[in-house]
Scaffold this active site. Sequence first.
Site, short mmCIF file in Angstrom:
data_model
loop_
_atom_site.label_atom_id
_atom_site.label_comp_id
_atom_site.label_asym_id
_atom_site.label_seq_id
_atom_site.Cartn_x
_atom_site.Cartn_y
_atom_site.Cartn_z
N ASP A 178 58.94 27.21 33.01
CA ASP A 178 58.44 27.66 34.31
C ASP A 178 59.63 28.07 35.19
O ASP A 178 60.47 28.85 34.76
CB ASP A 178 57.58 26.54 34.93
N TYR A 190 59.64 29.71 45.51
CA TYR A 190 58.87 30.95 45.51
C TYR A 190 59.30 31.85 46.66
O TYR A 190 59.40 33.07 46.52
CB TYR A 190 57.37 30.65 45.63
N HIS A 220 49.98 26.42 30.00
CA HIS A 220 51.27 26.59 30.65
C HIS A 220 52.17 25.38 30.50
O HIS A 220 53.39 25.52 30.33
CB HIS A 220 51.05 26.89 32.14
#
Length: 294
Positions: free
Chosen positions: A103, A209, A275
């Site tokens: 990730d 982010y 994921h």
Amino acid sequence: MTSLINDRVSLPTGVDLDVAIAGRRDAPAVILLHGFPESHRTWRHVIPDLARDHFVIAPDQRGYARSSKPQGVEEYAAAKIVADVIALADHYGVDRFTLVGHDWGGAIAWGAAIGRPDRVAKLVIVNAPHPYVFQRSLIEDRDQRRASQYIRTFRDTSIDQGLTGAGLERFFGSTFAKVLTSTVAGDDKAAYLDEWSQPGAMTAMLNWYRASNFVVPEPDEQAERPAWLDAPFPPVTQPTLVIWGMGDKALLPVQLELEPHVPNLTIERIEDAGHFVPWEKPEPVIAAMRRWGV
């Protein structure tokens, strides 16, 4: 049973990191980088196997769990986090190492491999998109664009005030649970809620982010193509293994279109995983790494 040592390391990059280490210090080194919204526990089922013949270093990265949480979005720029990785290797006297990332940890691993080939000897990526391929897909692939709208939500700073107390339970049961292919409960759930509830943790994690320069258009927007997509992009020169849980709902198989960016590439697809494959399906992850030569 492999003994896991919990260390606290002060880095010259200005942060203190909690670090789990295991294995002999004179063995080949492997650094494991977790992603959002986790910690070194991402690798809890992988570390014991690797520690049999490696020196394993698994930090809680800046902003996560009880590691430092510097204020300001700019403190979570990729270059600063790559610098943390190199400083961490220096701290333990490690020159060349295998770098493994999942990730957001994988995003940092891509960047470290491209920028510091003198230090990163081998690269293992687990469900983490290559920067060029990801940005291109956000412009050209409508399915990936739709799947990535959560990034726009995470960049909205107004959500932070709701991510405390009962808000963390809601985040666990909705946003987080949507991408899981297995149930998280008991001690594992308690560990997440404990890490997320540390002062400033949710804002710090979300700042990863906010600090990134990826352009995420709205689903039906006529998006302008970033100029750097049409400029030369440096290849990954290291031998690279990409392990991919094919049930990933956020990062679609278009992310595996990695040629010619990764000339020395091996891809291992895990069909029945999502994921969070490092802890949902650790056995095939370990098997893929061992077959490849970690």
